[in-house]
Design an enzyme around this catalytic site. Sequence first.
Site, PDB file in Angstrom:
ATOM      1  N   TYR A 286       0.136 -23.336  40.564  1.00 50.44           N
ATOM      2  CA  TYR A 286       0.995 -24.507  40.341  1.00 50.44           C
ATOM      3  C   TYR A 286       0.202 -25.812  40.367  1.00 50.44           C
ATOM      4  O   TYR A 286       0.602 -26.778  39.697  1.00 50.44           O
ATOM      5  CB  TYR A 286       2.183 -24.503  41.317  1.00 50.44           C
ATOM      6  CG  TYR A 286       3.197 -23.449  40.896  1.00 50.44           C
ATOM      7  CD1 TYR A 286       4.011 -23.657  39.790  1.00 50.44           C
ATOM      8  CD2 TYR A 286       3.280 -22.232  41.547  1.00 50.44           C
ATOM      9  CE1 TYR A 286       4.901 -22.679  39.363  1.00 50.44           C
ATOM     10  CE2 TYR A 286       4.172 -21.244  41.126  1.00 50.44           C
ATOM     11  CZ  TYR A 286       4.979 -21.478  40.031  1.00 50.44           C
ATOM     12  OH  TYR A 286       5.845 -20.511  39.594  1.00 50.44           O
TER      13      TYR A 286
ATOM     14  N   ARG B 279      -0.751 -26.090  36.854  1.00 51.97           N
ATOM     15  CA  ARG B 279       0.400 -26.486  36.023  1.00 51.97           C
ATOM     16  C   ARG B 279       0.671 -27.987  36.195  1.00 51.97           C
ATOM     17  O   ARG B 279       0.943 -28.710  35.244  1.00 51.97           O
ATOM     18  CB  ARG B 279       1.680 -25.733  36.429  1.00 51.97           C
ATOM     19  CG  ARG B 279       1.621 -24.220  36.481  1.00 51.97           C
ATOM     20  CD  ARG B 279       1.845 -23.612  35.117  1.00 51.97           C
ATOM     21  NE  ARG B 279       0.680 -23.724  34.278  1.00 51.97           N
ATOM     22  CZ  ARG B 279      -0.451 -23.016  34.433  1.00 51.97           C
ATOM     23  NH1 ARG B 279      -0.572 -22.143  35.390  1.00 51.97           N
ATOM     24  NH2 ARG B 279      -1.461 -23.175  33.609  1.00 51.97           N
TER      25      ARG B 279
ATOM     26  N   HIS C 275      15.366 -24.885  37.597  1.00 56.01           N
ATOM     27  CA  HIS C 275      14.278 -24.048  38.129  1.00 56.01           C
ATOM     28  C   HIS C 275      13.300 -24.851  38.993  1.00 56.01           C
ATOM     29  O   HIS C 275      12.173 -24.412  39.227  1.00 56.01           O
ATOM     30  CB  HIS C 275      13.515 -23.360  36.995  1.00 56.01           C
ATOM     31  CG  HIS C 275      14.293 -22.253  36.338  1.00 56.01           C
ATOM     32  ND1 HIS C 275      13.904 -21.631  35.171  1.00 56.01           N
ATOM     33  CD2 HIS C 275      15.455 -21.643  36.695  1.00 56.01           C
ATOM     34  CE1 HIS C 275      14.792 -20.703  34.838  1.00 56.01           C
ATOM     35  NE2 HIS C 275      15.748 -20.704  35.745  1.00 56.01           N
TER      36      HIS C 275
ATOM     37  N   CYS D 281       9.427 -27.083  52.112  1.00 57.27           N
ATOM     38  CA  CYS D 281       8.957 -26.351  53.287  1.00 57.27           C
ATOM     39  C   CYS D 281       9.678 -25.009  53.334  1.00 57.27           C
ATOM     40  O   CYS D 281      10.914 -24.970  53.410  1.00 57.27           O
ATOM     41  CB  CYS D 281       9.226 -27.150  54.565  1.00 57.27           C
ATOM     42  SG  CYS D 281       8.797 -26.195  56.040  1.00 57.27           S
TER      43      CYS D 281
ATOM     44  N   CYS E  28       4.298 -29.317  56.771  1.00 58.96           N
ATOM     45  CA  CYS E  28       5.550 -29.976  56.386  1.00 58.96           C
ATOM     46  C   CYS E  28       5.644 -31.309  57.138  1.00 58.96           C
ATOM     47  O   CYS E  28       5.448 -31.345  58.358  1.00 58.96           O
ATOM     48  CB  CYS E  28       6.726 -29.066  56.755  1.00 58.96           C
ATOM     49  SG  CYS E  28       8.323 -29.910  56.696  1.00 58.96           S
TER      50      CYS E  28
ATOM     51  N   GLY F 133      14.453 -24.522  22.515  1.00 57.07           N
ATOM     52  CA  GLY F 133      13.146 -24.040  22.963  1.00 57.07           C
ATOM     53  C   GLY F 133      13.197 -23.076  24.127  1.00 57.07           C
ATOM     54  O   GLY F 133      12.346 -23.117  25.004  1.00 57.07           O
TER      55      GLY F 133
ATOM     56  N   ALA G 299      10.321 -28.063  17.657  1.00 59.56           N
ATOM     57  CA  ALA G 299      11.270 -28.967  18.317  1.00 59.56           C
ATOM     58  C   ALA G 299      11.058 -30.425  17.913  1.00 59.56           C
ATOM     59  O   ALA G 299      12.030 -31.175  17.766  1.00 59.56           O
ATOM     60  CB  ALA G 299      11.133 -28.817  19.833  1.00 59.56           C
TER      61      ALA G 299
HETATM   62  P1  OAD Z   1       9.809 -18.760  27.008  1.00 63.73           P
HETATM   63  O1  OAD Z   1       8.325 -18.829  26.979  1.00 63.73           O
HETATM   64  O2  OAD Z   1      10.442 -17.497  27.430  1.00 63.73           O
HETATM   65  O3  OAD Z   1      10.382 -19.127  25.568  1.00 63.73           O
HETATM   66  C1  OAD Z   1       9.947 -20.261  24.869  1.00 63.73           C
HETATM   67  C2  OAD Z   1      10.720 -20.353  23.572  1.00 63.73           C
HETATM   68  O4  OAD Z   1      10.330 -21.538  22.916  1.00 63.73           O
HETATM   69  C3  OAD Z   1      10.471 -19.186  22.599  1.00 63.73           C
HETATM   70  O5  OAD Z   1      11.709 -18.712  22.103  1.00 63.73           O
HETATM   71  C4  OAD Z   1       9.637 -19.827  21.488  1.00 63.73           C
HETATM   72  O6  OAD Z   1       9.926 -19.290  20.195  1.00 63.73           O
HETATM   73  C5  OAD Z   1      10.105 -21.270  21.549  1.00 63.73           C
HETATM   74  N1  OAD Z   1       9.108 -22.250  21.070  1.00 63.73           N
HETATM   75  C6  OAD Z   1       7.757 -22.204  21.167  1.00 63.73           C
HETATM   76  N2  OAD Z   1       7.198 -23.291  20.623  1.00 63.73           N
HETATM   77  C7  OAD Z   1       8.221 -24.062  20.167  1.00 63.73           C
HETATM   78  C8  OAD Z   1       8.300 -25.318  19.500  1.00 63.73           C
HETATM   79  N3  OAD Z   1       7.211 -26.024  19.187  1.00 63.73           N
HETATM   80  N4  OAD Z   1       9.523 -25.793  19.172  1.00 63.73           N
HETATM   81  C9  OAD Z   1      10.652 -25.100  19.480  1.00 63.73           C
HETATM   82  N5  OAD Z   1      10.637 -23.914  20.112  1.00 63.73           N
HETATM   83  C10 OAD Z   1       9.446 -23.401  20.469  1.00 63.73           C
HETATM   84  O7  OAD Z   1      10.302 -19.992  27.926  1.00 63.73           O
HETATM   85  P2  OAD Z   1      11.730 -20.233  28.602  1.00 63.73           P
HETATM   86  O8  OAD Z   1      12.824 -19.690  27.768  1.00 63.73           O
HETATM   87  O9  OAD Z   1      11.782 -21.654  29.004  1.00 63.73           O
HETATM   88  O10 OAD Z   1      11.013 -19.569  34.916  1.00 63.73           O
HETATM   89  O11 OAD Z   1      11.583 -19.342  29.900  1.00 63.73           O
HETATM   90  C11 OAD Z   1      12.617 -19.336  30.842  1.00 63.73           C
HETATM   91  C12 OAD Z   1      12.041 -19.212  32.233  1.00 63.73           C
HETATM   92  O12 OAD Z   1      11.160 -18.095  32.293  1.00 63.73           O
HETATM   93  C13 OAD Z   1      11.176 -20.364  32.657  1.00 63.73           C
HETATM   94  O13 OAD Z   1      11.925 -21.436  33.205  1.00 63.73           O
HETATM   95  C14 OAD Z   1      10.287 -19.763  33.697  1.00 63.73           C
HETATM   96  C15 OAD Z   1       9.965 -18.464  32.998  1.00 63.73           C
HETATM   97  O14 OAD Z   1       9.611 -17.421  33.811  1.00 63.73           O
HETATM   98  C16 OAD Z   1      10.375 -19.560  36.092  1.00 63.73           C
HETATM   99  O15 OAD Z   1       9.167 -19.695  36.206  1.00 63.73           O
HETATM  100  C17 OAD Z   1      11.272 -19.366  37.266  1.00 63.73           C
END
Ligand code: OAD
Length: 230
Positions: free
Chosen positions: A54, A57, A107, A115, A134, A173, A217
């Site tokens: 993280y 990130r 999320h 903490c 903490c 997205g 996007a």
């Molecule tokens: P994903 O990585 O699962 O999906 C990303 C989506 O964005 C895919 O459907 C891609 O096709 C799309 N994408 C990529 N580039 C793009 C662009 N330039 N314009 C538009 N769309 C685009 O990510 P999330 O759906 O956000 O949780 O994942 C959901 C959760 O899974 C996250 O919040 C995270 C992860 O594990 C945790 O870490 C708790």
Amino acid sequence: MSGKIVILTGAGISAESGLGTFRDVDGLWTQYDLNEVATPEGFERNPKLVLEFYNARRANCLGAAPNAAHEALARLQEGWAGEVVIVTQNVDDLHERGGARDVIHMHGQLDRALCADCGHRWDAPKEMFVEDACPKCSAPATRPDIVWFGEIPYAMDGIMDHLAGCETFVAIGTSGEVYPAAGFVHQARAVGARTVEINLEPSSVVSAFEETWFGPATEKVPEWVGRLLG
Ligand code: OAD
């Protein structure tokens, strides 16, 4: 139309800002084992590895800038006669830096610390270390304020209330792989909302949407917002 719009965003909206998605070919979950870096059990086994993941990130996020899609959603909040609620699965702050207000981070957030002992939350430093205490209870139990797999997303009651009262629901997205967010489209449809998916490619739940816009996007979101604001 001027009713409430609920917007769900995922990693795809920040992809063109240089932040990696999770499940695309070069996504984070192809490089890291999510069980090791995104679960409470992984944190118990190896807190250093998780904090370093993280920290990286957070550094990426600090070096990134909001893009045209984040900015278009902020314009929509400003210009739309009704309420525009942004719910994000993203832990970055690019919506806020793009001008959006009252973003719901279901999320969690990279810029917040939690903490694990007493539940106190505070602004995260740039880097977090295992020995960090903490500020409230002094326990060396500092973790990122991120909702990990197996934990309950934040603000669910409020999100359900917003969905129950929305006229339009749009998912941007997000792959539709992670629940409960992937199910929001069904809650929106149940109250008769118009449902729109904007994504690079069809998500896992695309068949639930009435309207779809496929493409980057930074192109599609400003186009969609432009259409709504006329
Ligand atoms: P994903 O990585 O699962 O999906 C990303 C989506 O964005 C895919 O459907 C891609 O096709 C799309 N994408 C990529 N580039 C793009 C662009 N330039 N314009 C538009 N769309 C685009 O990510 P999330 O759906 O956000 O949780 O994942 C959901 C959760 O899974 C996250 O919040 C995270 C992860 O594990 C945790 O870490 C708790």
